[in-house]
Design a protein around this motif. Structure first.
Motif, short mmCIF file in Angstrom:
data_model
loop_
_atom_site.label_atom_id
_atom_site.label_comp_id
_atom_site.label_asym_id
_atom_site.label_seq_id
_atom_site.Cartn_x
_atom_site.Cartn_y
_atom_site.Cartn_z
N GLU A 2 17.64 11.94 5.12
CA GLU A 2 16.31 11.34 5.24
C GLU A 2 15.34 12.23 6.03
N ARG A 3 15.87 13.12 6.82
CA ARG A 3 15.00 13.97 7.60
C ARG A 3 14.80 15.36 6.99
N TYR A 21 10.65 18.74 13.90
CA TYR A 21 10.05 17.60 14.61
C TYR A 21 9.88 16.47 13.61
N THR A 22 10.33 15.28 14.00
CA THR A 22 10.11 14.11 13.15
C THR A 22 9.29 13.11 13.95
N TYR A 23 8.17 12.72 13.36
CA TYR A 23 7.27 11.82 14.05
C TYR A 23 7.41 10.43 13.46
N ASN A 24 7.74 9.52 14.34
CA ASN A 24 7.75 8.12 13.95
C ASN A 24 8.69 7.83 12.79
N GLY A 25 9.69 8.69 12.60
CA GLY A 25 10.63 8.47 11.52
C GLY A 25 10.03 8.65 10.14
N TRP A 76 7.37 13.59 4.03
CA TRP A 76 6.64 12.35 4.33
C TRP A 76 7.40 11.20 3.71
N GLN A 77 7.87 10.31 4.55
CA GLN A 77 8.59 9.13 4.05
C GLN A 77 7.57 8.08 3.65
N ILE A 78 7.06 8.24 2.44
CA ILE A 78 6.01 7.31 1.98
C ILE A 78 6.54 5.89 1.95
N GLY A 79 7.79 5.78 1.59
CA GLY A 79 8.38 4.46 1.44
C GLY A 79 8.35 3.63 2.73
N ARG A 80 8.16 4.30 3.86
CA ARG A 80 8.15 3.56 5.11
C ARG A 80 6.74 3.18 5.56
N GLU A 81 5.78 3.60 4.77
CA GLU A 81 4.41 3.25 5.13
C GLU A 81 4.18 1.78 4.78
N ASN A 82 3.28 1.17 5.53
CA ASN A 82 3.03 -0.25 5.31
C ASN A 82 2.50 -0.54 3.91
N PHE A 83 1.69 0.40 3.42
CA PHE A 83 1.10 0.11 2.11
C PHE A 83 2.13 0.10 0.99
N MET A 84 3.33 0.62 1.29
CA MET A 84 4.36 0.60 0.25
C MET A 84 5.21 -0.67 0.31
N LYS A 85 5.05 -1.41 1.36
CA LYS A 85 5.88 -2.61 1.53
C LYS A 85 5.81 -3.55 0.33
N PRO A 86 4.61 -3.78 -0.21
CA PRO A 86 4.55 -4.73 -1.33
C PRO A 86 5.24 -4.21 -2.60
N VAL A 87 5.44 -2.94 -2.68
CA VAL A 87 6.03 -2.40 -3.93
C VAL A 87 7.53 -2.60 -3.83
N LYS A 88 7.99 -3.71 -4.33
CA LYS A 88 9.36 -4.12 -4.09
C LYS A 88 10.39 -3.27 -4.84
N TRP A 89 9.99 -2.79 -5.98
CA TRP A 89 11.01 -2.08 -6.77
C TRP A 89 11.29 -0.70 -6.21
N TYR A 132 13.70 9.58 -4.36
CA TYR A 132 13.40 8.17 -4.64
C TYR A 132 14.67 7.35 -4.69
N THR A 133 14.54 6.10 -4.32
CA THR A 133 15.58 5.11 -4.53
C THR A 133 14.84 3.87 -5.01
N VAL A 134 15.19 3.38 -6.16
CA VAL A 134 14.40 2.29 -6.73
C VAL A 134 15.30 1.19 -7.27
N LEU A 135 14.68 0.13 -7.68
CA LEU A 135 15.35 -1.00 -8.34
C LEU A 135 16.55 -1.44 -7.53
N ASN A 136 16.21 -1.84 -6.29
CA ASN A 136 17.28 -2.38 -5.46
C ASN A 136 18.42 -1.40 -5.25
N ARG A 137 18.04 -0.16 -5.11
CA ARG A 137 18.99 0.90 -4.84
C ARG A 137 19.98 1.15 -5.98
N VAL A 138 19.62 0.67 -7.16
CA VAL A 138 20.50 0.94 -8.30
C VAL A 138 20.32 2.38 -8.76
N ILE A 139 19.07 2.82 -8.72
CA ILE A 139 18.81 4.17 -9.20
C ILE A 139 18.25 5.00 -8.05
N SER A 140 18.81 6.18 -7.89
CA SER A 140 18.28 7.06 -6.85
C SER A 140 18.34 8.49 -7.35
#
Lengths: 487, 1220
Positions: free
Chosen positions: B241-242, B774-778, B812-825, B894-902
Motif C-alpha cells: 500500500e505504500r 515519506y507517507t503523509y496521512n496514510g 496517492w491512495q485515492i480510495g482513502r479520500e472522503n470523496f471516494m467513500k460513496p463509491v461502494k464498488w 485497484y480493488t473493486v467489487l467487494n474485493r473480488v477483483i483486484s
C-alpha cells in the motif's frame, strides 16, 4: 553500551576501500610502458607468420606463370576464380576484406603505436629505442610497398604525381573517420622516407630473422628502387645488404646438390607433400634475410590456397632438366593419380616466404648490375644462386646470354620465376614489366583447363593496364566516401 | 525490541525484518545443527499440542504469554504499553484448552484477545464500549415496498457491513451493500436465493424474502488476516500500500508446483506482467562453472540494449545480495520472489538495474513457532525428443534424390581425396568410374533405400529424460533463535545415454537476537553437483537416414568413411602410420569419460543494530564460493584420439618397418579442470525510521556504501599417455610438438593442447546509495533513491562513470479520500507515478582507455619463433560509459467489487540512451569496430494484471482467475549512422538493428516467383523484377514486423472443490512474426560434413523446381550442383528470406495443467499430520497457433527460420507435499 554500538557502526560504515580497489589489470593483460614491452610488441607473430590467409595469397592466383585445372580449382570458394580471371570486381559483400589488406591494416595500428610511443618508454637505452622505432618504420614501409603493389598503379615517374596512392597512415587512433589516398608519388616517398629513417638505427644482425635488420631494410629499399626503375639508387643498398648478410652469416643458401643428394636433409620425398624442405616448415629461416611466412598450400576456407594451380607450359619450359627445383612439383593430382597432360603443380611448398629471401637478394643485385651494364657482376650474382640449385654443369649462364645485356636481364627475371613460381612473386614483376621498354607489348593470360588432363580450356586475358591494379574492396571505398575507386 | 515494536506499523516490520535478515554460519555447525534437528523432529512434532499446563505462583501476564507460546506454538502479538495496567495472574492449568486458558488469564484485565491462525492478538479494550449487540436502527431504512427485497448486512458484533456483494441467482442481479450495510433489489421474485460474498466474511446463501426487511448476519473469516503484501527489494521491505514503484510477485502456489523445470525463472512464466521468458535455442544464460541448473533468459519490459555481449537479462538478487544467476538454488527453499520493474523499484541497483531486478528470498524460521517439518518431492518425466517436428527425407526419397543430383563433373572423384564421401556417394562414383556395374550400383542403392535407422537412433542414442527431486525441511524458533533448514536431492537423467547428474542441497537459515538491540542472521547454502558422462555421438534425424549403428546380431557397425579422407588415402595413411582409422560410434562412446564435482557455497550474513531511537545500523555481507573439479579421460583407442595420433606418426623409413610416433599411443589424455568463483558483497547502511504527526505519517531514510567483487578462475591441466589403472603418464616434449612436427604421415602435426592453462576474470564495483520515503496521512507517499556506481570494467577512467542512478516516486491512495467513500464498488484505488534513471553496465573488458596488450608465450604458440611477444588485445577507446535508461511509470492499483477483483494497470515509457554498441570504424584504422556509446531505444508499454475470485463458496466450489497482459512497443530511435557500405540489402534483411524500427525487426524480399531456370526473383521497389545477386538495396527489402511478440501474458484458472483443485496455466504471445523453416539445400553435395547432425535435407527439397515449367507450381528454387555456378547465377536467399516465408508467430499454450488433492482435516487428524498434498501435472499443450504451416513457434529460431528438435513433447510430473 549504545555508545559502543555507535562507534562500531561508524567504524564498519566507513570501511572504505583504497583507490586501488578499482584499478586492477586483468591477468594476462598489460599496458605497454617499458622499452622491453615495445620490444615484445615487435615480436608479435602477426608480423611474420600468417598461417591462415595473408601474405601473397591473392597474388598467387594472379601471376601469369600459372594456369588452373577447373575441376580442382573451382570448387574451393567463390573468390578464387574471380582473382584468377582478373575480374574487375572480386569482393561484393559488405565487410569482406582481402586477407593481406586486413592483416596489414591490423598490424599498422601496432606499428604506429611503437613508432609514436617507444621513444618515451621507460628503462631502455636511447639506441635501443631508436632501433625499435627503426624496425617499426621499416616494417611499415615494407607493408606500404605490399599494399601499393595491389592497390596502386605500378610506379611510373611520369604519372606518379597524379596516380591515386595508398593512404599514409601514421597514427594509432581508431577514431579517425577519413583518410586521403594521396598520390603514388606520396606513397613511394613515404616508403623511401621510412626506410631511410630506419636504416641508420638498425642493427646489422637481429637475434631472430623475423626482426628487421639493417641489411634487410637496405635490401628491401633496394627492391623498391629497382621496381621504381631506379637501379642506380638500388645497387649500393643491395651491395651493402649482401655483404653484411654474407659476412654475418645471418642467412645462407641451401645447397640442393647436397640436400637432394644421397642422405640429403630434404629426403625422403613424401608422395603427398614433397621434399622435407622449408616449404613444409614454417619455422625455418635459414634462407631468410627478413622472414615472413604465409600459408600458400591447399585451400582451407580462409586462405585461397594453390589448389588446382599448375605451371604454364612456358614456365615449365624455363627449367633445365637437372634443376632440383623441379622436385617441388609433381604431375600427380592430389589423390595420387597422374595428370595425363603432365602439367606440374607445386606440391612441395605449403609455406611461402614474402619478406626478403637471400635468393631474391642475389637476383635483385644481379638485375641491378645487369641493368647498369655490369654484366659480369650480374652473372656472378645469378650464378651464386644457381650453383646451389642444380649441378654446377647446368648452373652457368650460357655465354650468349651472359654477354647480351637484354638477354641477361630477361634471364635474371626468368630466374625469379624459376625460384619463386606459384608463390605470388610474379604479380609484382608483371606490374613493373608492363612499364619496362624491354618488355613492351607484353600481355598476360591465364588458361582454365576444362579438367585435369584436358588440353582444352578457356583463356582469360588481363585487361591491362587497369587490372594490374586491384580495385579497392567496397568496404574501404564505401566507408570513406572521398576515396577514388581504381578504374 | 523491534519485533514487538509499538503501533500498527510494527506488524509490517515483523515481516520485513525477518525476511531481510538471513545469515550464515560455519558449515560444520550448520550440518551438525541440521542433523540433530532432523533426528529430533518427530518427537518435537508430536509433543506440541494446543493445551496448556501450568501451576505456580503469580506471574506477570507477559511471562504467562511466553509460557503459553512455548507450549502451544502460538504466537502472541501485542503492544507492550497495553500490558502496563495489567495485574499478574495466579492460575493453574492442566491440559486446559488454549481458548479457555486465554479467557482465564485475560479475565478481569483491560484486555481482549483474538486468535487468527497461529497468532493471538491482544488488544486494549475499547472504551467507552459501544453497544454492539443490537442490530442497527432500522426505522431509518424506510418502508419496504411489496415485491421489493431489501435488507441489512451486519457482522457478528452487529455492525453494518458495507461493500458486501449480493448476487441474486435467478434474477441474475448484482448489488453491493452501502455504508450502512443496506442493500435492495427492486425486481427479485420471492424464492430467489441471494449469495453474500466478501473478502473478510464467510459467504452466505439465503432465500430472498420480499416485502420485509431482511437481516443477514455474516461471520468474520478467522482463517486469514487481511493479507499484507510486501515487496522485498533487497534493500528494504515495503508494504504494497505504500510502495510507489512497479513491483510484481508470482503466485507461489503455481511456482511451487511447476515441476517441469527446476529453473526459478522458467517457473515465473506468464505470472509477471511485462516479463517475457525467452524460448527456443540460446534461451539459457551461461551457468557459471556449470553448477546447478541453467537459468532461462528473460526480458522485462522489452529489450533495451543492442550489444551482443551486453546482457538484456535482469539482475538476480538472492537474500539481498547480487548473484550471477539463480542456477544453484533449491526452488523448494524459496519463500518469496519480487520482480522490480520501474525506476522507483530498481534504481537502487544503479548501473545494473536497467533490465529489471528479480529478488528472491529463501525461507526462514519464525520466532515462537513450533517446529514444523515439511517434505516435498516430485518425479518429472520428459521422455525422448520429438523428432517429428523436423521432417526430413526418408531413405527411399533420400537415395532417389542422391541419384538425381549426383554430379561427378562438378565434383570429380579426383577432388574427393580430402572430402567426406558417404556410402551412397561412393556407390554413385564407383558406378560412374566403372568400378562397379550399373546393376551392381542399383542393387546396392536399393538396399540402402530399404533401411531406416530412426528406430536405432531413438533406442541407441536417446533415452527417456526425467527428474527426480526431494526436499525435506524443518523450521521453528524460540525467543532468541529461529531457523529454517532443508536437505534436497535431485537426480537428473538427460536424454543422452551414459549421463549421470545428481545434485545434493543443504540450506540453513538462522536468526539470533542478541540482547535488545542486536539482531543477527545467517543464511548458508551448499549445493553439490556430481555429474559424469560418456561420449555418445550428437545425432539428429538430419543424419544419413540409412546408416545403422548395430548389425542384426548386435555388433557395432564400423563406418570409417566418417572423416575427410578418401578410401584409398585412408588405406595409405593407415599403412604408413600403423594406426587404425576405423570408427564405430557405439564402441567409441565408451572411450571418453567425463566426471565433475561442483560445489556452490553461498553465505549471507545480516546484522541489525538499533542505535538511537529510530536510527539503526544494517549490515549485509554476502560471500559466494563455487569450487569445482572436472576430469576427462580420452582413451587413445577413441576415434578422435587416433586422428590426433595420426598427425604425429612418421612412416617407417624402410618398408615393413615400425612407424614412429611423437605422442604416446597407449593410455590416453587425462585432463583435470579446476574452476572457482569467489564473490563477495559488503554493504553497510544506516537506516532511520520515524512516525511523525502522532504516527499518522511515516518517514524512512537510508544511506550506505557497498562494495562488490566477482572473481572467477579456471585452470586446466592435461597429461598424455595416462594409464588410469596405474596412474602413470608419459612426459612429452611440449616445446617441440607445439612448434610443429613436419614430415609426418599427414605432412605436419602440431600440438594444440597445453599441459596447463589458466584464465581469470575480475569485476569490482564500489557504490554509494541513499533512499528516502515519506507517507503523509496514510494517503500520500513520496519515495526517492540515488546511487552512484564505480567499477573497474572501464579501465582506469573512473571519472567517466560519475553518472548516478536515481528515482523519484509518488503514490496517492485515492480510495482513502472522503470523496471516494460513496463509491461502494471501489474498495481500494491508488495512483502511482515514478520517474528515474537506471544504468546497464558493459561486460568485463568491453573497453579500455589505453591499449591493453595480451601476452603470447613463444613456446605455447606454434610458429612464434621470435620468442615471447605481446600483441594488442583491445584498443584504446576513451569515450565509453554505461547505458542509461530513463523510465516513467504511471499506474493504477485497484480493488473493486467487494474485493473480488483486484489488480493494477501500469503504463511505462523507457528510453535508453548512450546505447553501447559496436561502433563501425573506418577499416583503415586497423579495426573494424570498437564498443561505443550512441543511439537510443524506446520501450513503451502497458501492463494489466487482474486477480478475480470468481466464486468462493465456503466449504464448496472456489474459482479464481489470474490474468495478465502486457503490450510492449520497442523502437530503435537512433543508431550510429550506418556506413555507406551498409546500404545494401544485407543490412536490412540480415540486420536486426534499424533506426525507427523495433529491435529484432524483420525484413524480407518481395518474392516474384522463379524464372525458367528455377532461380528465385524478387521485385525491387521500382517494380523491376530481378534475380541478380547484390542488386537489392535497403529500400528493396520490405518491412514485415518484429519477431518479438508485442503482446504477451498469462491466464491462470484455479478451481477448487473441497480438497481437489485444478490449475490451468496458459501463456500466450501475440503479434510477432517469424520466418518459417524452408529448404536450405540449393547447391553442393547432399552430404558434405562428416557428422551426424547433417547430411539429410528438409522434406520440401522434393518439391523444388526441376524442369522448365515447374515455376508455375513451385516456389522452391532449383538445385544447382556446382557452388560457383549457383553463386554467380542467382541468390537463393531471395527465396529463403522472401516475404512468402514470413508467417505469424502468435500462439497460445497451456504451459501446465495441474490436478492436486489436499487431504481433508479429518483424515489428517487420523494420520496425525498437518497437511498432505498430492498433484499431477502435464505440460506443453499448444492450444492455438496463427501459422498454417504446422509449426510450434517455440521450436523455431524465429529470425532465421531454422527449426530445431523439441527435447520432449509433453512432460508429466507427480508430486507430493507432506507437512508434519
Amino acid at each position: 553500551m549504545t555508545r559502543y554500538i555507535i562507534y562500531f557502526a561508524i567504524a564498519v560504515g566507513t570501511v572504505s576501500c583504497g583507490k586501488k580497489f578499482l584499478e586492477v589489470v586483468p591477468q594476462g593483460s598489460l599496458v605497454a610502458t617499458t622499452t622491453r614491452d615495445y620490444d615484445k610488441l615487435m615480436n608479435d607473430p602477426a608480423f611474420y607468420f600468417s598461417y591462415g590467409g595473408g601474405g601473397l595469397a591473392e597474388a598467387q592466383l594472379m601471376g601469369d606463370e600459372v594456369d588452373a585445372e577447373a575441376d580442382l580449382f573451382k570448387t574451393n570458394g567463390v573468390t578464387r576464380p574471380l582473382y584468377f580471371t582478373w575480374s574487375d570486381t572480386v569482393y561484393q559483400h559488405i565487410t569482406q576484406l582481402p586477407t593481406m589488406l586486413r592483416g596489414e591494416l591490423g598490424q599498422r595500428y601496432e606499428l604506429n603505436k611503437i613508432i609514436n610511443e617507444v621513444m618515451s618508454s621507460t628503462e631502455g637505452a636511447t639506441a635501443q629505442k631508436s632501433a625499435l622505432r627503426g624496425e617499426a618504420l621499416a616494417t611499415r614501409a615494407w607493408s606500404n610497398f605490399q599494399l601499393a603493389s595491389y592497390y596502386c598503379k605500378p610506379y611510373n615517374a611520369g604519372t606518379a604525381a597524379r596516380d591515386p596512392g595508398f593512404p599514409i597512415i601514421t597514427t594509432a587512433d581508431v577514431n579517425i573517420a577519413a583518410f586521403a589516398r594521396g598520390t603514388v608519388q606520396q606513397t613511394y616517398d613515404s616508403i623511401i622516407r621510412d626506410f631511410s629513417d630506419a636504416i641508420p638505427t638498425l642493427p646489422l644482425r637481429q637475434p631472430s630473422q623475423t626482426r628487421m635488420s639493417k641489411p634487410a631494410a637496405e635490401g628491401l629499399l633496394g627492391k623498391v628502387y629497382l621496381f621504381m626503375g631506379r637501379p642506380q639508387d638500388a645497387l649500393p643498398l643491395l651491395n651493402d645488404a649482401l655483404s653484411v648478410v654474407t659476412s654475418t652469416g645471418a642467412a645462407t643458401l641451401y645447397d640442393y646438390n647436397q640436400t637432394f643428394g644421397p642422405g640429403g636433409s630434404f629426403l625422403p620425398i613424401n608422395g603427398f607433400s614433397g621434399p622435407q624442405s622449408p616449404g613444409q616448415d614454417f619455422n625455418n629461416t635459414k634462407e631468410a634475410v627478413l622472414s615472413k611466412v604465409f600459408g600458400s598450400g591447399s585451400y582451407s576456407g580462409n586462405i585461397t590456397g594453390n589448389n588446382g594451380l599448375v605451371l604454364t607450359a612456358n614456365t615449365a619450359a624455363l627449367y633445365g632438366p637437372n634443376d632440383f627445383r623441379l622436385l617441388f612439383y609433381t604431375s600427380n593430382k592430389p589423390n595420387g593419380s597422374p595428370n595425363t597432360a603432365g602439367r606440374l603443380r607445386k606440391y612441395g611448398v605449403q609455406y611461402s616466404r614474402w619478406g626478403l629471401q637471400l635468393p631474391e637478394l642475389y637476383l635483385l643485385s644481379a638485375e641491378c648490375k645487369a641493368r647498369l651494364g655490369d654484366l659480369t657482376g650480374a652473372k656472378t650474382d645469378v650464378e651464386s644462386l644457381r650453383l646451389k640449385r642444380m649441378p654446377a654443369a647446368d648452373a652457368t649462364v650460357p655465354p650468349a646470354i651472359a654477354n647480351d645485356q637484354t638477354a641477361l636481364i630477361r634471364f635474371i627475371i626468368d630466374e625469379r620465376t624459376r625460384e619463386f613460381a606459384g608463390e605470388g612473386y610474379r604479380w609484382n614483376d608483371m606490374r613493373r614489366l608492363s612499364l619496362d621498354p624491354l618488355y613492351s607489348g607484353i600481355t598476360f593470360t591465364h588458361t582454365m583447363f576444362d579438367y585435369s588432363g584436358a588440353g582444352t580450356g578457356t583463356v582469360y586475358t588481363l585487361r591491362a593496364p587497369d587490372r594490374l591494379v586491384l580495385r579497392l574492396p567496397p568496404y574501404i571505398v564505401d566507408t570513406d566516401p572521398g576515396f577514388v575507386q581504381n578504374p | 525490541m523491534l519485533f514487538f515494536s509499538t503501533g500498527k506499523f510494527g506488524r509490517y516490520v515483523v515481516r520485513s525484518t525477518s525476511q531481510n535478515c538471513q545469515t550464515k554460519t560455519l558449515l560444520v555447525m550448520k550440518l551438525t545443527t541440521l542433523f540433530m534437528l532432523v533426528a529430533t523432529f518427530h518427537v518435537a512434532a508430536s509433543s506440541s499440542a494446543q493445551t496448556v499446563t501450568y501451576a505456580g505462583q503469580a506471574i506477570p501476564l507477559q511471562k504467562m504469554f511466553s509460557i503459553i507460546e512455548k507450549q502451544t506454538g502460538y504466537v502472541f502479538f501485542y503492544e507492550s504499553a497495553d500490558l502496563n495496567d495489567t495485574r499478574p495472574v495466579s492460575v493453574a492449568f492442566k491440559k486446559t484448552p488454549l481458548l479457555t486458558t486465554l479467557q482465564i488469564v485475560t479475565a478481569g484485565q483491560p484486555l481482549e484477545f483474538e486468535v487468527q491462525g497461529h497468532t493471538i492478538f491482544i488488544y486494549k479494550k475499547k472504551s467507552p464500549e459501544k453497544p454492539d449487540d443490537s442490530p442497527p436502527m432500522i426505522d431509518t431504512l424506510g418502508t419496504v415496498e411489496p415485491g421489493e427485497v431489501r435488507g441489512i448486512v451486519f457482522d457478528e458484533s452487529g455492525q453494518p457491513v458495507p461493500g458486501v456483494t449480493i448476487y441474486a441467482r435467478k434474477a441474475r442481479l448484482l448489488e453491493v451493500s452501502d455504508e450502512k450495510g443496506v442493500f435492495a433489489f427492486i425486481k427479485v421474485e420471492p424464492g430467489d436465493t441471494l449469495v453474500f460474498t466478501s473478502i473478510n466474511y464467510e459467504s452466505k446463501t439465503v432465500v430472498a424474502i420480499a416485502g420485509t426487511l431482511m437481516q443477514v448476519r455474516l461471520k468474520s473469516k478467522v482463517t486469514k488476516l487481511q493479507e499484507v503484501t510486501v515487496y522485498n527489494t533487497g534493500y528494504q521491505v515495503l508494504s504494497k500500500e505504500r510502495a510507489t514503484g512497479s513491483f510484481s510477485k508470482p503466485d507461489m502456489e503455481v511456482f511451487k508446483k511447476r515441476t517441469g523445470s527446476q529453473d526459478i525463472i522458467t517457473r515465473l512464466e506468464g505470472q509477471i506482467p511485462g516479463m517475457v521468458i525467452t524460448t527456443g535455442n540460446n534461451a539459457t544464460s551461461a551457468n557459471i562453472n556449470g553448477n546447478g541448473v541453467v537459468t532461462q533468459k528473460s526480458t522485462i519490459r522489452g529489450v533495451a540494449t543492442v550489444t551482443p555481449g551486453m546482457t538484456a537479462a535482469p539482475l538476480y538478487v538472492l537474500n539481498g545480495v547480487i548473484v550471477p544467476d539463480f542456477g544453484s538454488l533449491n526452488a523448494d527453499d524459496i519463500a518469496d520472489i519480487t520482480v522490480l520493474k520501474d525506476a522507483a523499484a530498481a534504481a537502487i541497483y544503479g548501473a545494473r538495474a536497467t533490465n529489471g531486478v528479480i529478488v528472491a528470498n529463501t525461507k526462514s524460521g519464525a520466532r515462537m513457532q513450533r517446529i514444523a517439518i515439511n517434505y516435498s518431492g516430485y518425479f518429472n518425466y520428459q521422455g525422448k525428443p520429438d523428432f517429428n517436428m523436423v521432417p526430413v527425407l526418408n531413405s527411399r526419397q533420400y537415395i532417389q534424390t542422391a541419384r538425381e543430383i549426383f554430379d561427378p563433373v562438378a565434383y570429380p572423384y579426383a577432388g574427393q581425396t580430402y572430402n567426406y564421401t558417404p556410402p551412397h556417394q561412393r556407390i554413385l562414383y564407383d558406378a560412374y568410374n566403372g568400378v562397379i556395374t550399373r546393376a551392381e550400383a542399383d542393387r546396392k542403392l536399393d538396399s540402402l533405400a530399404a533401411i531406416n535407422n530412426m528406430s536405432q537412433i531413438r533406442s541407441l542414442w536417446y533415452r527417456p529424460a526425467f527428474t527426480n527431486n526431494h526436499t525435506i525441511s524443518a523450521s521453528g524458533g524460540g525467543s532468541v533463535y529461529s531457523f529454517y533448514a532443508s536437505l534436497g536431492y535431485t537426480e537428473n537423467q538427460s536424454n543422452s545415454p551414459g549421463d549421470h547428474n545428481n545434485v545434493y542441497k543443504i540450506n540453513l537459515s538462522q536468526n539470533f537476537n542478541a540482547g535488545k538491540s542486536i539482531r543477527f542472521g545467517l543464511n548458508a547454502s551448499l549445493i553439490n553437483t556430481v555429474t559424469s558422462s560418456k561420449k555418445p555421438i550428437a545425432i539428429t534425424n538430419r543424419s544419413l537416414p540409412y546408416q545403422l549403428f548395430k548389425d542384426a546380431s548386435g555388433n557395432p557397425i564400423n563406418m570409417p568413411y566418417m572423416q575427410y579422407y578418401s578410401d584409398s588415402l585412408r588405406q595409405i595413411l593407415q599403412t604408413r602410420s600403423g594406426i587404425s582409422l576405423d570408427y564405430s560410434p557405439l564402441t567409441d562412446m565408451n572411450y571418453t569419460t567425463n566426471s565433475a564435482n561442483l560445489i556452490n557455497i553461498n553465505l549471507t550474513g545480516n546484522l541489525t543494530v538499533k542505535l538511537y531511537k529510530g536510527l539503526s545500523f544494517v549490515g549485509t555481507y554476502g560471500y559466494i564460493k563455487m569450487p569445482g573439479t572436472a576430469h576427462t579421460f580420452s582413451d587413445n583407442r577413441g576415434f578422435t584420439q587416433r586422428q590426433t595420433l595420426l598427425g604425429f606418426a612418421v612412416a617407417a623409413s624402410t618398408p615393413g618397418g615400425t612407424p614412429t610416433n611423437y605422442l604416446p599411443t597407449t593410455g590416453g589424455d587425462y585432463q583435470t579442470r579446476n574452476n572457482d568463483q569467489r564473490n563477495y558483497t559488503v554493504r553497510n547502511q544506516l537506516a532511520f525510521e520515524a512516525r511523525p504527526a502522532n504516527g499518522r505519517d511515516y518517514l524512512s531514510l537510508q544511506a550506505g556504501q557497498e562494495i562488490l567483487q566477482q572473481y572467477g578462475e579456471n585452470t586446466s591441466s592435461t597429461v598424455m599417455g595416462y594409464d588410469p589403472a596405474l596412474g602413470t603418464y608419459a612426459l612429452i616434449d611440449y616445446n617441440r610438438l607445439r612448434q610443429g612436427v613436419f614430415n609426418t604421415v599427414t605432412g605436419y602435426g602440431a600440438l594444440y593442447n597445453s599441459p596447463f592453462s589458466v584464465s581469470t576474470s575480475l569485476s569490482r564495483f564500489r557504490s554509494y546509495f541513499g533512499l528516502g520515503s515519506y507517507t503523509y496521512n496514510g494517503k500520500y507517499s513520496l519515495d526517492a533513491s540515488i546511487r552512484e556506481d564505480h567499477s573497474n570494467l572501464f579501465g582506469s577512467d573512473v571519472s567517466a562513470q560519475n553518472k548516478p542512478a536515481w528515482s523519484i516516486g509518488t503514490k496517492w491512495q485515492i480510495g482513502r479520500e472522503n470523496f471516494m467513500k460513496p463509491v461502494k464498488w471501489v474498495n481500494d484505488l491508488a495512483l502511482r507515478a515514478t520517474y528515474g534513471i537506471t544504468g546497464n553496465s558493459p561486460y568485463v573488458g568491453a573497453a579500455t582507455s589505453t591499449d591493453v596488450l595480451y601476452a603470447i608465450n613463444a613456446s605455447q604458440s606454434y610458429g612464434a619463433i621470435a620468442g615471447d611477444a605481446f600483441t594488442i588485445n583491445s584498443v584504446a577507446n576513451r569515450k565509453l560509459s554505461w547505458e542509461s535508461t530513463h523510465t516513467l511509470n504511471i499506474a493504477i492499483d485497484y480493488t473493486v467489487l467487494n474485493r473480488v477483483i483486484s489488480g493494477s494497470i501500469d503504463f511505462y515509457n523507457r528510453t535508453t540512451t548512450n546505447l553501447l554498441n559496436t561502433l563501425p570504424l573506418n577499416p583503415l584504422t586497423g579495426y573494424a569496430s570498437v564498443p561505443g556509446n550512441f543511439g537510443e531505444i524506446n520501450n513503451k508499454g502497458v501492463e494489466l494484471s487482474l486477480l478475480s475470485n470468481n466464486m468462493d463458496n465456503p466449504g464448496g466450489f472456489k474459482w479464481t482467475t489470474n490474468f495478465n497482459i502486457s503490450y510492449n512497443r520497442n523502437k530503435l530511435v537512433t543508431l550510429s549512422k550506418p556506413n555507406l557500405y551498409q546500404n545494401i540489402r544485407n543490412y536490412n534483411v540480415g540486420s536486426t538493428l534499424l533506426e525507427g524500427k523495433p529491435l529484432q525487426s524483420m525484413y524480407a524480399f518481395k518474392f516474384a516467383g522463379l524464372d525458367n531456370m528455377g532461380d528465385p526473383r524478387i521485385e525491387l521497389h521500382d517494380k523491376t523484377v530481378t534475380k541478380a545477386r547484390d542488386v537489392a538495396k535497403s529500400e528493396d527489402a520490405i518491412y514485415m514486423g518484429t519477431s518479438v511478440p508485442p503482446f504477451s501474458g498469462g491466464l491462470s484458472n484455479n478451481f477448487r472443490f473441497k480438497g481437489v483443485s485444478l490449475g490451468v496455466n496458459m501463456i500466450y504471445r501475440l503479434g510477432g512474426i517469424m520466418r518459417r523453416p524452408v529448404n536450405q539445400k540449393y547447391t553442393g553435395p547432399l552430404a558434405q560434413s562428416a557428422n551426424f547432425r547433417s547430411g539429410n535435407v528438409d522434406v520440401s527439397f522434393l518439391d523444388r523446381w526441376k524442369n522448365p515449367g515447374d515455376e508455375a507450381h513451385t516456389n522452391i528454387p532449383s538445385y544447382v550442383s556446382d557452388n560457383y555456378t549457383s553463386y554467380m547465377r542467382r541468390e537463393t536467399e531471395y527465396y529463403t528470406l522472401a516475404d512468402i516465408n514470413v508467417v505469424s508467430q502468435s500462439y497460445l499454450k497451456i504451459r501446465d495443467i495441474t490436478l492436486s488433492y489436499e487431504l481433508q482435516p479429518r483424515l489428517l487428524r487420523t494420520l496425525r499430520v498437518q497437511g498432505i498434498n498430492v498433484y499431477l501435472q502435464a505440460t506443453n499443450f499448444l492450444l492455438w497457433k496463427a501459422n498454417k504451416v504446422g509449426i510450434d513457434p517455440e521450436y523455431v529460431e524465429v529470425s532465421s527460420g531454422s527449426s530445431f528438435i523439441p527435447p520432449f513433447k509433453h512432460s508429466y510430473s507427480m508430486g507430493l507435499n507432506v507437512s508434519l
